[in-house]
Scaffold this motif. Structure first.
Motif, PDB file in Angstrom:
ATOM      1  N   VAL A  86       0.885  -1.340  -0.347  1.00 26.55           N
ATOM      2  CA  VAL A  86       0.215   0.019  -0.314  1.00 26.55           C
ATOM      3  C   VAL A  86       1.028   1.043   0.271  1.00 26.55           C
ATOM      4  CG1 VAL A  86      -1.564   1.354   1.417  1.00 26.55           C
ATOM      5  CG2 VAL A  86      -2.045  -1.218   1.451  1.00 26.55           C
ATOM      6  N   VAL A  87       0.494   2.140  -0.916  1.00 27.71           N
ATOM      7  CA  VAL A  87       1.340   3.615  -1.134  1.00 27.71           C
ATOM      8  C   VAL A  87       0.332   4.169  -0.477  1.00 27.71           C
ATOM      9  CG1 VAL A  87       2.207   4.951  -2.359  1.00 27.71           C
ATOM     10  CG2 VAL A  87       2.656   2.353  -2.963  1.00 27.71           C
ATOM     11  N   ILE A  88       1.087   5.140   0.351  1.00 31.17           N
ATOM     12  CA  ILE A  88       0.168   6.230   1.146  1.00 31.17           C
ATOM     13  C   ILE A  88       1.513   7.554   0.832  1.00 31.17           C
ATOM     14  CG2 ILE A  88      -0.737   7.572   3.406  1.00 31.17           C
ATOM     15  CD1 ILE A  88      -0.145   4.661   4.310  1.00 31.17           C
ATOM     16  N   PHE A  89       0.672   8.551  -0.039  1.00 30.98           N
ATOM     17  CA  PHE A  89       1.021   9.902  -0.366  1.00 30.98           C
ATOM     18  C   PHE A  89       0.749  10.713   0.057  1.00 30.98           C
ATOM     19  CE2 PHE A  89       0.347   7.486  -4.759  1.00 30.98           C
ATOM     20  CZ  PHE A  89       1.209   7.593  -4.982  1.00 30.98           C
ATOM     21  N   GLY A  90       2.199  11.619   1.031  1.00 28.74           N
ATOM     22  CA  GLY A  90       1.506  12.469   1.367  1.00 28.74           C
ATOM     23  C   GLY A  90       1.983  13.936   1.284  1.00 28.74           C
ATOM     24  N   ALA A  91       1.643  14.544   1.367  1.00 31.51           N
ATOM     25  CA  ALA A  91       2.580  16.719   1.805  1.00 31.51           C
ATOM     26  C   ALA A  91       1.785  16.839   0.558  1.00 31.51           C
ATOM     27  CB  ALA A  91       4.102  16.524   1.729  1.00 31.51           C
ATOM     28  N   GLY A  92       0.449  15.958   0.424  1.00 28.53           N
ATOM     29  CA  GLY A  92       0.248  17.275  -1.436  1.00 28.53           C
ATOM     30  C   GLY A  92       0.931  16.913  -2.513  1.00 28.53           C
ATOM     31  N   THR A  93       1.207  18.303  -2.998  1.00 31.09           N
ATOM     32  CA  THR A  93       1.176  18.091  -4.391  1.00 31.09           C
ATOM     33  C   THR A  93       2.779  18.747  -3.858  1.00 31.09           C
ATOM     34  OG1 THR A  93       0.781  20.330  -4.890  1.00 31.09           O
ATOM     35  CG2 THR A  93      -0.634  18.658  -5.621  1.00 31.09           C
ATOM     36  N   THR A 131      -6.839  17.676  -5.575  1.00 32.68           N
ATOM     37  CA  THR A 131      -5.829  18.102  -6.873  1.00 32.68           C
ATOM     38  C   THR A 131      -4.465  16.711  -6.696  1.00 32.68           C
ATOM     39  OG1 THR A 131      -6.776  19.786  -6.864  1.00 32.68           O
ATOM     40  CG2 THR A 131      -4.513  19.723  -8.238  1.00 32.68           C
ATOM     41  N   ALA A 132      -3.977  17.073  -5.244  1.00 29.85           N
ATOM     42  CA  ALA A 132      -2.820  15.869  -5.638  1.00 29.85           C
ATOM     43  C   ALA A 132      -3.575  14.024  -5.906  1.00 29.85           C
ATOM     44  CB  ALA A 132      -2.600  15.974  -3.932  1.00 29.85           C
ATOM     45  N   ALA A 133      -4.365  14.046  -4.565  1.00 33.63           N
ATOM     46  CA  ALA A 133      -5.416  12.486  -5.591  1.00 33.63           C
ATOM     47  C   ALA A 133      -5.970  12.588  -6.610  1.00 33.63           C
ATOM     48  CB  ALA A 133      -6.960  12.637  -4.760  1.00 33.63           C
ATOM     49  N   VAL A 141     -18.196  18.301  -5.901  1.00 36.17           N
ATOM     50  CA  VAL A 141     -17.620  16.531  -5.980  1.00 36.17           C
ATOM     51  C   VAL A 141     -16.124  16.770  -5.228  1.00 36.17           C
ATOM     52  CG1 VAL A 141     -16.683  14.345  -7.869  1.00 36.17           C
ATOM     53  CG2 VAL A 141     -18.807  16.031  -7.800  1.00 36.17           C
ATOM     54  N   ALA A 142     -15.193  17.572  -6.280  1.00 40.90           N
ATOM     55  CA  ALA A 142     -14.004  18.085  -5.943  1.00 40.90           C
ATOM     56  C   ALA A 142     -13.952  19.797  -5.590  1.00 40.90           C
ATOM     57  CB  ALA A 142     -12.733  17.198  -6.412  1.00 40.90           C
ATOM     58  N   ASP A 143     -12.678  19.933  -5.793  1.00 38.60           N
ATOM     59  CA  ASP A 143     -12.215  21.245  -5.765  1.00 38.60           C
ATOM     60  C   ASP A 143     -12.059  21.573  -7.826  1.00 38.60           C
ATOM     61  OD1 ASP A 143      -9.594  21.891  -7.166  1.00 38.60           O
ATOM     62  OD2 ASP A 143      -9.158  20.090  -5.073  1.00 38.60           O
ATOM     63  N   ALA A 144     -11.970  22.280  -8.387  1.00 33.61           N
ATOM     64  CA  ALA A 144     -12.011  22.814  -9.253  1.00 33.61           C
ATOM     65  C   ALA A 144     -10.938  22.452 -10.028  1.00 33.61           C
ATOM     66  CB  ALA A 144     -12.796  24.091 -10.170  1.00 33.61           C
ATOM     67  N   THR A 145      -9.386  22.718 -10.225  1.00 32.78           N
ATOM     68  CA  THR A 145      -8.366  22.048 -10.423  1.00 32.78           C
ATOM     69  C   THR A 145      -8.045  20.847 -10.666  1.00 32.78           C
ATOM     70  OG1 THR A 145      -7.689  24.027  -9.170  1.00 32.78           O
ATOM     71  CG2 THR A 145      -6.253  22.160 -10.563  1.00 32.78           C
ATOM     72  N   ALA A 146      -8.231  19.880  -9.056  1.00 34.80           N
ATOM     73  CA  ALA A 146      -8.641  17.974  -9.231  1.00 34.80           C
ATOM     74  C   ALA A 146     -10.088  17.694 -10.437  1.00 34.80           C
ATOM     75  CB  ALA A 146      -9.424  17.958  -7.900  1.00 34.80           C
ATOM     76  N   PHE A 147     -10.751  18.821 -10.526  1.00 31.86           N
ATOM     77  CA  PHE A 147     -11.844  17.906 -11.221  1.00 31.86           C
ATOM     78  C   PHE A 147     -11.582  18.073 -12.379  1.00 31.86           C
ATOM     79  CE2 PHE A 147     -16.323  17.780 -12.776  1.00 31.86           C
ATOM     80  CZ  PHE A 147     -16.811  17.122 -12.255  1.00 31.86           C
ATOM     81  N   SER A 148     -11.214  19.450 -12.906  1.00 31.37           N
ATOM     82  CA  SER A 148     -10.251  20.015 -14.308  1.00 31.37           C
ATOM     83  C   SER A 148      -9.809  17.973 -15.196  1.00 31.37           C
ATOM     84  CB  SER A 148     -10.029  21.068 -14.672  1.00 31.37           C
ATOM     85  OG  SER A 148     -10.910  22.099 -14.102  1.00 31.37           O
ATOM     86  N   LEU A 149      -8.706  17.949 -14.010  1.00 33.88           N
ATOM     87  CA  LEU A 149      -7.680  17.411 -14.774  1.00 33.88           C
ATOM     88  C   LEU A 149      -8.092  15.709 -14.352  1.00 33.88           C
ATOM     89  CD1 LEU A 149      -4.952  17.098 -11.425  1.00 33.88           C
ATOM     90  CD2 LEU A 149      -4.829  17.446 -14.171  1.00 33.88           C
ATOM     91  N   CYS A 150      -9.206  15.435 -13.838  1.00 39.15           N
ATOM     92  CA  CYS A 150     -10.364  13.896 -13.963  1.00 39.15           C
ATOM     93  C   CYS A 150     -10.696  14.084 -15.143  1.00 39.15           C
ATOM     94  CB  CYS A 150     -11.070  13.888 -13.018  1.00 39.15           C
ATOM     95  SG  CYS A 150     -10.333  13.541 -11.818  1.00 39.15           S
ATOM     96  N   MET A 151     -11.751  15.493 -15.304  1.00 44.30           N
ATOM     97  CA  MET A 151     -12.619  15.531 -16.641  1.00 44.30           C
ATOM     98  C   MET A 151     -11.165  15.492 -18.064  1.00 44.30           C
ATOM     99  SD  MET A 151     -15.679  18.325 -17.548  1.00 44.30           S
ATOM    100  CE  MET A 151     -14.348  19.854 -18.028  1.00 44.30           C
ATOM    101  N   ASP A 152     -10.308  16.399 -17.970  1.00 42.79           N
ATOM    102  CA  ASP A 152      -9.772  16.194 -19.203  1.00 42.79           C
ATOM    103  C   ASP A 152      -8.632  15.040 -19.529  1.00 42.79           C
ATOM    104  OD1 ASP A 152     -10.696  18.902 -19.011  1.00 42.79           O
ATOM    105  OD2 ASP A 152      -8.976  20.328 -18.954  1.00 42.79           O
TER     106      ASP A 152
END
Length: 245
Positions: A133-140, A149-151, A201-212
């Motif tokens: 299991v890999v756990i990502f810390g400290a955001g971006t 957005t980090a997710a 659903v998520a913040d705008a930057t994160a959502f845009s990344l997923c949509m694009d």
């Protein structure tokens, strides 16, 4: 090991996004009972052969935007919040390894050599292939970017098939179900429809990344025991946000 679905509807590799507030059980700090419950559910997912990466927020310790409202410089507040996410990562790592014997790696976007590995996408993928299991810390690793957005970014970099967005509600509703009892729960919805309806659903930057990048997001209720495993298996829970094609 190739990244693909395990079966008709299950996933091979997932990115689980957890809010820091959940780790605190509604208060400041880490609630061991909550972390233990999450670790137990993750152990079930790993036992089913799913490769799991996790991004955790730091809202149970600090929120940069809220600190800014109280007069603190925003970038410094965000860095404090990044340190908070890492504390949550270490707590989850401890429960996974000590209680369930699951090999775990914490990787951070800010160098913390004594407690975590530096984030390197290919190394993270290799850990996942080995069943860790890999756990990502400290955001971006940068201010002004949320852990949502980090997710999204980490999910794209490691080739995850879906972002499992754990919430305290059952999924995406047409309105806030706490104030609008008649609000409709969507089973499936497109990224475009979420934007047009102004749904959260998520913040705008994160959502845009997923949509694009056609990254699916499954929004589900973390507070129901066993839901993480159900989400990773492709069960019909919550709301799946996707874009056809």
């Amino acid at each position: 090991m190739s990244v693909g679905q395990t079966g008709e509807s299950g996933y091979r590799r997932v990115l689980l996004k957890l809010g820091g507030e959940m780790f605190g059980g509604g208060s400041v700090g880490v609630d061991p009972d909550v972390v233990g419950t999450i670790a137990r559910q993750l152990a079930e997912v790993v036992a089913n052969g799913v490769e799991v990466a996790v991004v955790i927020g730091g809202g149970n310790f600090f929120r940069g935007a809220e600190l800014q409202q109280r007069g603190m410089e925003r970038a410094r507040g965000d860095y404090m919040a990044m340190l908070g996410t890492t504390m949550n990562c270490l707590a989850l790592q401890d429960f996974l390894e000590r209680e369930h014997g699951i090999d775990t790696r914490v990787m951070t976007a800010i160098s913390m050599g004594q407690v975590a590995e530096p984030y390197i996408p290919r190394r993270a993928s290799r850990h996942l292939e080995k069943g860790r299991v890999v756990i990502f810390g400290a955001g971006t690793g940068m201010p002004y970017f949320s852990t949502d957005t980090a997710a999204a970014q980490r999910a794209l970099e490691i080739g995850a098939e879906v972002v499992l967005m754990a919430k305290a509600v059952d999924g995406v509703y047409s309105a806030d179900p706490r104030t609008t009892p008649s609000a409709e729960l969507f089973e499936n919805i497109t990224h475009r429809e979420v934007l047009e309806r102004g749904l959260k659903v998520a913040d705008a930057t994160a959502f845009s990344l997923c949509m694009d990048n056609h990254m699916r997001i499954l929004v589900f209720n973390l507070l129901v025991e066993g839901n993480i495993a159900r989400a990773a298996s492709g069960a019909k829970i919550g709301t799946l946000v996707s874009t056809p094609g």
